[in-house]
Scaffold this motif. Structure first.
Motif, mmCIF file in Angstrom:
data_model
loop_
_atom_site.group_PDB
_atom_site.id
_atom_site.type_symbol
_atom_site.label_atom_id
_atom_site.label_comp_id
_atom_site.label_asym_id
_atom_site.label_seq_id
_atom_site.Cartn_x
_atom_site.Cartn_y
_atom_site.Cartn_z
ATOM 1 N N ASN A 102 -38.258 62.741 18.859
ATOM 2 C CA ASN A 102 -39.493 62.952 19.064
ATOM 3 C C ASN A 102 -40.214 62.489 17.654
ATOM 4 N N PRO A 103 -41.259 61.623 17.727
ATOM 5 C CA PRO A 103 -42.042 61.202 16.481
ATOM 6 C C PRO A 103 -42.774 62.347 15.920
ATOM 7 N N PRO A 105 -42.660 66.433 15.662
ATOM 8 C CA PRO A 105 -42.158 67.567 16.440
ATOM 9 C C PRO A 105 -43.071 68.873 15.983
ATOM 10 N N GLY A 106 -44.073 68.515 15.082
ATOM 11 C CA GLY A 106 -44.928 69.569 14.454
ATOM 12 C C GLY A 106 -45.937 69.760 15.682
ATOM 13 N N ARG A 107 -46.469 68.526 16.284
ATOM 14 C CA ARG A 107 -47.450 68.689 17.282
ATOM 15 C C ARG A 107 -46.906 69.038 18.285
ATOM 16 N N THR A 108 -45.680 68.930 18.848
ATOM 17 C CA THR A 108 -44.923 69.399 19.858
ATOM 18 C C THR A 108 -44.722 70.864 19.847
ATOM 19 N N GLU A 123 -34.519 72.566 23.771
ATOM 20 C CA GLU A 123 -33.211 71.813 23.766
ATOM 21 C C GLU A 123 -33.310 70.535 23.162
ATOM 22 N N GLU A 124 -32.043 69.810 22.761
ATOM 23 C CA GLU A 124 -32.133 68.798 21.924
ATOM 24 C C GLU A 124 -32.749 68.929 20.630
ATOM 25 N N SER A 294 -42.105 64.231 23.598
ATOM 26 C CA SER A 294 -40.924 63.873 24.201
ATOM 27 C C SER A 294 -41.134 63.237 25.549
ATOM 28 N N ASP A 295 -39.611 62.898 25.596
ATOM 29 C CA ASP A 295 -39.590 62.175 27.131
ATOM 30 C C ASP A 295 -39.608 63.153 28.341
#
Length: 306
Positions: A102-103, A105-108, A123-124, A294-295
């Motif tokens: 994930n390029p 992670p903060g935004r996710t 997960e992951e 994420s994918d």
């Protein structure tokens, strides 16, 4: 009009047979049965094409034949197309495979906080980015547990946290007790091994199947009556390889969602391999969230506690 369209009719009947008896397709060669069951709903795409061909050919035989797989498809999947949301629940839960690559992670993490969920399973989680997720979620979720590459963030206290052995040799599943205002709930977070489609080996899913059996045994041994399983199971509810899990738990999407709830791949989802399964609690709503970095897409659900 009765003699025309024989080939179209045969194709339609073939689809009906595969849909109705997919469980008879063997897994011995390339796990063909599991591969078929992963994408089983998509067999319905062939029906409009065959219907158009039958109309153009003005073939009564073809049109009657096409109606048979249509009935079978509706029998299996028609219930998923209705909105089964029954109202507010006591607990909102979410699961997301955040993707090790994930390029952002903060935004996710920020997007997940905005979901309003009470429990978030990830997960992951790569070790080098774990602190990003922790810092991004800690303000709203004061309680969290992370073991290996999976983690659980909660608005409510977590106790009895332990790894769940899914026989991989490293930790990709955990179990915790969440002390909600309505009582204790056993929460499992799991990331089953990935599956691959290879030209020379078919649908390689042996390790996933083995881990699914181990996870199913762990859930079956759970002493608390209220159980929620969150995770990337790398399989759909139709996949026979997950039967040790799905035979004892309900899918929130199947029970209270609207549509198929496909979650992977994120840009154009074709299968729901990210699951929220429950036992002892009642699903009241289930949905898929927008794309993050994420994918996979996150999936969420509301449940009513007894």
């Amino acid at each position: 009009m009765w003699r025309r369209g024989i080939v179209t009719a045969v194709l339609a009947l073939s689809i009906a047979v595969v849909l109705a008896f997919h469980g008879a397709v063997p897994n011995r060669v390339g796990n063909l049965g599991s591969l078929l069951e992963t994408f089983l709903p998509w067999l319905g795409l062939g029906l409009p094409v065959l219907l158009v061909v039958g109309l153009l050919r003005r073939s009564a035989t073809a049109l009657i034949a096409v109606s048979l797989p249509a009935v079978v498809w509706v029998h299996f999947f028609g219930g998923l197309l209705t909105d089964k949301d029954t109202g507010e629940g006591d607990l909102t839960v979410l699961t997301h495979n955040v993707n090790a690559d994930n390029p952002d992670p903060g935004r996710t993490a920020q997007a997940l906080v905005g979901s309003g969920a009470d429990l978030i399973a990830l997960e992951e989680i790569p070790a080098g980015k774990a602190s990003v997720y922790e810092s991004g979620l800690e303000a709203r979720y004061p309680y969290h547990a992370r073991l290996g590459t999976v983690g659980l963030w909660s608005r409510y206290p977590l106790t009895q946290v332990r790894p769940v052995d899914i026989e991989l040799g490293w930790t990709r599943a955990l179990r915790a007790t969440a002390a909600t205002p309505r009582g204790k709930v056993a929460v499992y977070v799991a990331h089953l091994p990935s599956v691959r489609v290879k030209f020379n080996a078919g649908f390689t899913a042996g390790q996933r199947d083995h881990s699914a059996d181990a996870l199913g045994e762990a859930v079956a041994d759970e002493k608390l009556p209220d159980v929620i399983l969150l995770g990337d199971l790398n399989g759909t509810m139709n996949d026979r390889a997950l039967a040790n899990i799905t035979s004892q738990m309900r899918s929130t999407q199947g029970a209270a969602g609207h549509g198929f709830g496909f979650s992977w791949p994120a840009r154009f989802p074709t299968a729901r391999i990210d699951q929220i399964l429950v036992r002892g609690v009642e699903p009241t709503d289930s949905w898929v969230l927008p794309v993050t970095g994420s994918d996979h897409r996150p999936v969420a659900a509301k449940v009513a506690l007894p």
